[in-house]
Structures are given as C-alpha cells and as structure tokens.
Design a protein around this motif. Sequence first.
Motif, PDB file in Angstrom:
ATOM      1  N   LYS A 104       0.204   4.940   4.864  1.00 26.21           N
ATOM      2  CA  LYS A 104      -0.009   3.619   5.649  1.00 26.21           C
ATOM      3  C   LYS A 104      -0.699   2.818   6.397  1.00 26.21           C
ATOM      4  O   LYS A 104      -0.008   1.485   6.383  1.00 26.21           O
ATOM      5  CB  LYS A 104      -0.151   4.811   7.330  1.00 26.21           C
ATOM      6  CG  LYS A 104       1.670   4.525   8.168  1.00 26.21           C
ATOM      7  CD  LYS A 104       1.183   4.934   9.804  1.00 26.21           C
ATOM      8  CE  LYS A 104       2.100   6.518   8.920  1.00 26.21           C
ATOM      9  NZ  LYS A 104       1.578   7.690  10.578  1.00 26.21           N
ATOM     10  N   SER A 105      -1.707   2.611   6.340  1.00 27.41           N
ATOM     11  CA  SER A 105      -3.280   1.654   6.764  1.00 27.41           C
ATOM     12  C   SER A 105      -4.175   2.342   6.224  1.00 27.41           C
ATOM     13  O   SER A 105      -4.700   3.351   5.929  1.00 27.41           O
ATOM     14  CB  SER A 105      -3.468   2.089   8.428  1.00 27.41           C
ATOM     15  OG  SER A 105      -3.907   3.797   8.724  1.00 27.41           O
ATOM     16  N   LYS A 106      -5.295   1.308   6.406  1.00 24.72           N
ATOM     17  CA  LYS A 106      -6.623   1.314   5.923  1.00 24.72           C
ATOM     18  C   LYS A 106      -7.523   2.596   6.476  1.00 24.72           C
ATOM     19  O   LYS A 106      -7.964   3.238   5.909  1.00 24.72           O
ATOM     20  CB  LYS A 106      -7.275   0.397   5.721  1.00 24.72           C
ATOM     21  CG  LYS A 106      -8.802   0.016   5.768  1.00 24.72           C
ATOM     22  CD  LYS A 106      -9.152  -1.458   5.965  1.00 24.72           C
ATOM     23  CE  LYS A 106     -10.894  -1.193   5.557  1.00 24.72           C
ATOM     24  NZ  LYS A 106     -11.361  -2.453   5.375  1.00 24.72           N
ATOM     25  N   LYS A 107      -7.160   2.754   7.806  1.00 25.87           N
ATOM     26  CA  LYS A 107      -7.552   3.742   8.464  1.00 25.87           C
ATOM     27  C   LYS A 107      -7.157   5.496   7.558  1.00 25.87           C
ATOM     28  O   LYS A 107      -8.072   5.748   8.001  1.00 25.87           O
ATOM     29  CB  LYS A 107      -7.147   3.537   9.708  1.00 25.87           C
ATOM     30  CG  LYS A 107      -8.498   4.084  10.948  1.00 25.87           C
ATOM     31  CD  LYS A 107      -8.124   3.994  12.536  1.00 25.87           C
ATOM     32  CE  LYS A 107      -8.245   5.462  13.031  1.00 25.87           C
ATOM     33  NZ  LYS A 107      -7.189   5.829  14.069  1.00 25.87           N
ATOM     34  N   ASP A 108      -6.127   5.111   7.580  1.00 32.20           N
ATOM     35  CA  ASP A 108      -5.682   6.803   6.506  1.00 32.20           C
ATOM     36  C   ASP A 108      -6.401   6.954   5.899  1.00 32.20           C
ATOM     37  O   ASP A 108      -6.814   8.189   5.546  1.00 32.20           O
ATOM     38  CB  ASP A 108      -4.172   6.171   6.812  1.00 32.20           C
ATOM     39  CG  ASP A 108      -3.332   6.779   7.952  1.00 32.20           C
ATOM     40  OD1 ASP A 108      -4.107   6.602   8.906  1.00 32.20           O
ATOM     41  OD2 ASP A 108      -2.396   7.354   8.223  1.00 32.20           O
ATOM     42  N   TRP A 160      -9.623  -1.645  -0.778  1.00 28.05           N
ATOM     43  CA  TRP A 160      -8.986   0.292  -0.068  1.00 28.05           C
ATOM     44  C   TRP A 160      -8.314   0.466  -0.751  1.00 28.05           C
ATOM     45  O   TRP A 160      -8.028   1.620  -1.321  1.00 28.05           O
ATOM     46  CB  TRP A 160      -9.512   0.465   1.414  1.00 28.05           C
ATOM     47  CG  TRP A 160      -8.290  -0.570   2.166  1.00 28.05           C
ATOM     48  CD1 TRP A 160      -8.001  -1.735   2.450  1.00 28.05           C
ATOM     49  CD2 TRP A 160      -6.959   0.007   2.278  1.00 28.05           C
ATOM     50  NE1 TRP A 160      -6.105  -2.039   2.652  1.00 28.05           N
ATOM     51  CE2 TRP A 160      -5.865  -1.271   2.588  1.00 28.05           C
ATOM     52  CE3 TRP A 160      -6.790   1.046   2.017  1.00 28.05           C
ATOM     53  CZ2 TRP A 160      -4.505  -0.463   3.413  1.00 28.05           C
ATOM     54  CZ3 TRP A 160      -4.708   1.583   2.032  1.00 28.05           C
ATOM     55  CH2 TRP A 160      -4.081   0.543   2.614  1.00 28.05           C
ATOM     56  N   TYR A 161      -6.914  -0.389  -1.034  1.00 31.91           N
ATOM     57  CA  TYR A 161      -6.104   0.526  -1.681  1.00 31.91           C
ATOM     58  C   TYR A 161      -6.250   0.455  -3.068  1.00 31.91           C
ATOM     59  O   TYR A 161      -6.141   1.942  -3.668  1.00 31.91           O
ATOM     60  CB  TYR A 161      -5.060  -0.092  -1.166  1.00 31.91           C
ATOM     61  CG  TYR A 161      -3.265   0.054  -2.296  1.00 31.91           C
ATOM     62  CD1 TYR A 161      -3.508   1.412  -1.367  1.00 31.91           C
ATOM     63  CD2 TYR A 161      -2.972   0.622  -3.506  1.00 31.91           C
ATOM     64  CE1 TYR A 161      -2.105   2.083  -1.708  1.00 31.91           C
ATOM     65  CE2 TYR A 161      -2.005   0.933  -3.630  1.00 31.91           C
ATOM     66  CZ  TYR A 161      -1.389   2.113  -3.190  1.00 31.91           C
ATOM     67  OH  TYR A 161      -0.426   2.702  -3.545  1.00 31.91           O
ATOM     68  N   HIS A 170       1.118  -1.369   0.243  1.00 31.79           N
ATOM     69  CA  HIS A 170      -0.269  -0.158  -0.258  1.00 31.79           C
ATOM     70  C   HIS A 170       0.712   1.431  -0.158  1.00 31.79           C
ATOM     71  O   HIS A 170       1.166   2.019   0.904  1.00 31.79           O
ATOM     72  CB  HIS A 170      -1.156  -0.047   1.331  1.00 31.79           C
ATOM     73  CG  HIS A 170      -0.820  -0.529   1.787  1.00 31.79           C
ATOM     74  ND1 HIS A 170      -0.082   0.525   3.389  1.00 31.79           N
ATOM     75  CD2 HIS A 170      -0.797  -1.638   3.107  1.00 31.79           C
ATOM     76  CE1 HIS A 170       0.646  -0.339   4.594  1.00 31.79           C
ATOM     77  NE2 HIS A 170      -0.211  -1.700   3.633  1.00 31.79           N
ATOM     78  N   GLY A 213      -9.093   5.374   4.617  1.00 29.11           N
ATOM     79  CA  GLY A 213     -10.498   6.067   4.572  1.00 29.11           C
ATOM     80  C   GLY A 213     -11.090   7.262   4.932  1.00 29.11           C
ATOM     81  O   GLY A 213     -12.258   7.932   4.422  1.00 29.11           O
ATOM     82  N   GLN A 214     -10.451   7.527   6.309  1.00 24.31           N
ATOM     83  CA  GLN A 214     -11.058   9.070   6.856  1.00 24.31           C
ATOM     84  C   GLN A 214      -9.970   9.830   5.710  1.00 24.31           C
ATOM     85  O   GLN A 214     -10.609  11.121   5.357  1.00 24.31           O
ATOM     86  CB  GLN A 214      -9.601   9.318   7.731  1.00 24.31           C
ATOM     87  CG  GLN A 214      -9.702   9.083   8.837  1.00 24.31           C
ATOM     88  CD  GLN A 214      -9.075   8.954  10.444  1.00 24.31           C
ATOM     89  OE1 GLN A 214      -7.470   9.007  10.139  1.00 24.31           O
ATOM     90  NE2 GLN A 214      -9.489   8.813  11.097  1.00 24.31           N
ATOM     91  N   ARG A 251      -5.743  -5.701  -1.711  1.00 27.27           N
ATOM     92  CA  ARG A 251      -6.427  -4.980  -1.098  1.00 27.27           C
ATOM     93  C   ARG A 251      -7.541  -3.943  -1.764  1.00 27.27           C
ATOM     94  O   ARG A 251      -7.064  -2.749  -2.221  1.00 27.27           O
ATOM     95  CB  ARG A 251      -5.900  -4.516  -0.133  1.00 27.27           C
ATOM     96  CG  ARG A 251      -4.350  -4.631   0.809  1.00 27.27           C
ATOM     97  CD  ARG A 251      -3.993  -4.009   1.780  1.00 27.27           C
ATOM     98  NE  ARG A 251      -2.360  -4.977   1.317  1.00 27.27           N
ATOM     99  CZ  ARG A 251      -2.753  -5.073   3.828  1.00 27.27           C
ATOM    100  NH1 ARG A 251      -2.932  -4.161   4.437  1.00 27.27           N
ATOM    101  NH2 ARG A 251      -1.515  -5.974   3.683  1.00 27.27           N
TER     102      ARG A 251
END
Lengths: 281, 281
Positions: B30-34, B243-244, B26, B36-37, B241
């Motif tokens: 950094k992350s799925k959360k980042d 989301w990515y 990715h 998503g935000q 992934r």
Amino acid sequence: MAKSFTDLLRVPDTLVDLAKVPADAHPGVKSKKDAGQAMPKLGERLADLQEQLFAQARGGTRPGHASVLLVLQGMDTSGKGGTVKHVTGVMDPGGLRITSFKAPTEEELTHDFLWRIRKALPAAGQVGVFDRSHYEDVLVVRVRNLVPREQWEPRYGLINEFEQELADLGTTVVKCFLHISRDEQKERLLARLADPTKLWKYNPGDVDERKLWPAYQEAYAAALNLTSTATAPWFVIPADRKWYRNFAITQLLIETLERVNPQWPPPDYDVAKEKKRVLES
Amino acid sequence: MAKSFTDLLRVPDTLVDLAKVPADAHPGVKSKKDAGQAMPKLGERLADLQEQLFAQARGGTRPGHASVLLVLQGMDTSGKGGTVKHVTGVMDPGGLRITSFKAPTEEELTHDFLWRIRKALPAAGQVGVFDRSHYEDVLVVRVRNLVPREQWEPRYGLINEFEQELADLGTTVVKCFLHISRDEQKERLLARLADPTKLWKYNPGDVDERKLWPAYQEAYAAALNLTSTATAPWFVIPADRKWYRNFAITQLLIETLERVNPQWPPPDYDVAKEKKRVLES
C-alpha cells in the motif's frame, strides 16, 4: 583525548605471550550497550569513507590508487566469517573484494605462496578483506610441518617485503588477529553441535586442530612478532565477545580510512554546461 | 490470498509497450510506510534462506548444487548499484558473488559474448548478482550498431539456450528490469550535478545515451519479449520509487529461494561422538 583503537590494539614491540592477553576485554568502550549505541553512526561513517575511497579511484582527471586490505586471522570459531558479515555489511559491495582462503589447490601449490594472494588483492579504491591469508603459510604450515623449516622460516621476511611493496603501491594493510580463549572455542564448538542449523559448520578436523592449541598460539605469537611492522602492524582483537570484535574492527577501519584520507574527485567536465544539456534532453 | 510478487511483476506473454507500464506504481504494497515496516523481517528471511542455500551446497554427504542468479538491467540511474547495495546488504558476503559488467575489454571481445558471463557465474550455494549482463549484447550493442544485425539477432536464441542450460545445471535465474521514467532519469542526473559528493557518478556520455531513450526502450521491449521464458522469466520492477524497487526485489528473491527450497544438510559425522571429543579436548 581518548586513545585511538589503532594505539589501543596494536601488538606491542616486545615479544607477546598471547596467553597473557585477555580475550574477553573490551578496551576503549565501557559496555556492550555503549558499543551498540555507537554502531549505527560508526557504520554510516565507514560507509561514507568507503564510498569516498571508491570515488577517488574513479572520477576526476587524476584518480588516486589507494586501497585498503583487511587481513583476518584466528583459530577456528574465532569469528572471521562473522566479522566479514557484520563489518562489511554496511559497505557497498561494489567497493569490496572479499576472499576466503582455503587449503591451497594443486595449481596454487605449484606456485610460490604469494601467487594466489596477489591475484586476490583489492583494486584501486576497493576495500579488500582476506578471511585467512598468506599467514596460513607460517601458521598451519609451521604447526603441521607441511613444508620443512628452511622453507617456512624465510617467509616472515618475504611477507614483510611483500607488505612493504603493497604499501608502496598504495594499499594500506590492516592485520587483525581475532583472539579467543580456549574455553570460548570449546563453547562455540559445542554450540554448533547443539543446533541443527549449525551442524554443517562443524568439522571433526576442528577438534584435531584444537588439540594443537599451544603450538598454534606459539606460531601466532611468532607471526605477530616477526611481521608487525610500522608499515603493516598487527592488531590483537579480544574476540570472546562478538560485539566487541565487530565494534573494534569497525573503529580500526574508520581510523585507517581517515589516515588514507580519500577525497571526492573533481569533475573532469563542465558542470554548468552539463546541467544545460540534461535540462534540454 | 495475496498474489505473489512473482506473479505480480512477471512480464506478460504479449508484447509489452514499456511506455504503458507505470514506473511509479507499487503493486503488492500500500505505502512506503508499510514496506518499511515489513523490510526488517523480510531481510532476516532472505538472510536465512541464503544461509540455507549456502549450507546445502557445503555440508553433508550429498551436497546440492543449487544456486541463484539475479540479473539487473536498466537505464543509467535506474538504481542497479543501489539495488545491489540494499538487497544484498542483508546477506552474507561469503555466499554472494557480485559482478558489475562494463564495456568488454579487448580480451573479452576476442571471445563469444557469453565467455565473460560464464566466468562470473555463482558457485554452488551462492547467490550471484549481475549489475548489467549478457543482455547488454542485445541492448547497447543493438542501439549503437556495435555489431551488424546478423550478429546480434541470433543472440536472443543463444541467450535462451544459455539460460536453459543454467537451469538444467541448477542455477535459478531471476531477471529484473528496473523501469524508470524519462522524467525521473532527468531528475536523477540533475541531482548528481547538484551535489559535490555525487559529481563523480555523472558521465557526460549519460546524456548521449539518454537522447536515444526511444531506441533503448524498444530494445528493452524486444529483449523482454524474446527472452522471457518459463525457465527464466523477466520481471518489470517499477523503479521510480527506490523504496519499492528494493522491497519488490527482496520479495522476488525470497519467493525464488522458497521455490528452490534449500535444506540444512545432514551431518556426515556422529554428533554424539563429536560432543564427547570436544568436551574432552
């Protein structure tokens, strides 16, 4: 039980005087807040039903041929484009066929008025959306005398025959008139002229059309009366409030799709055998 | 300053061995959360840029002819359909032209392989999306020997000429290869077979194609190498992934549109005079 939006918004059988229908009403929902809270779930429901309609036409050994066609009509600034954006935004574009009809081209004018319409119909499993439609041929054409009366007058009957044919072939037609008030249109035109990012949406011709407001309202009333059939009824959507317009049309589409009642198609292959094949691959 | 996604994901000039590119990476977030935000703001930005591209081609006295074409390629289950749904969901469907290419029809086969592609190109101001594309003619066609080598081999050069012509005429092409791992494909096929609402998406032919995985990876590597040009580069999107995948392609589209840099068109009418006309109407 609450009345369905199909019942709430359907044009009455008696002649309709559009001036008497409030354009800022919100039948079936108490407030903007209530509608806003309901929308995420409604969007999911609509997306699910659309996927099921699409799947039904594709998989299985006996694909269904059902499709749905949403017809949007209304004066300039009534929100046809905004409806397309907000109502279809939740659906899968692969299952949508959206057509925006402009003034007919020279080629289109050499054909009958339904020629270009037929070419834009949704395929089996699709939800079609018309931003303007064959109704322009009894609206602007009638108001502006673009063809003589003996040419536009028979079109009401031709439209009813056409829409009956669509129904017989599996397409459910949902016709929505986006009803705005004359004052609201003025506000919206002024808003376009006040915002540098909206100037491109304004067309001086819009004011020329606006001056013919009463003639247009009369032409709309005639169309709603003469072409609202049991097969393909018209709905009058109070559209001064954008949130209500989007909410009501989403509800109408859900109710329509629920009546179409699409089914997941049965697999035309042996599921257990395929699982084994995938696992071994 | 952080590297752009255009730089992060562009295929390197050297020959690429796809097996060495991780499909679950990715880069750039950094992350799925980042991710998503960040997505709501990115969606708004993309929608604004699309509207501006659309407006530029319509209003004013000197309409621009710029358009953008997103090409999506990838193995079965790599998420081409999901990308279309999630990435274009924020855009106005009026400014989108989405085409899903299937096996060519008999009529299409009587023409050169770019004939059906040209017919599906975005109009000025539109964002076009191809779910599969002319690249199938050097992918499945090559792997399955659907035409002899002397017919498919020249197509790499023909594609480069075609895409150069598109660029010269104002269309910016963004080509994304959705890169999934062989294991992830197995999981996704099994998931389809385990869910009654997904059975219709499964096709026994998918396993036959899966068995040719190495040949497909080789054909993809050849296509990426031979047709990634300065004008129309390829991007490799790690797509295990979802989301990515959605996040990265949204970023790429934003960066592309920012380079296209569409402008609100100046009005071709007198704003003050029109305000007066509306107020008096």
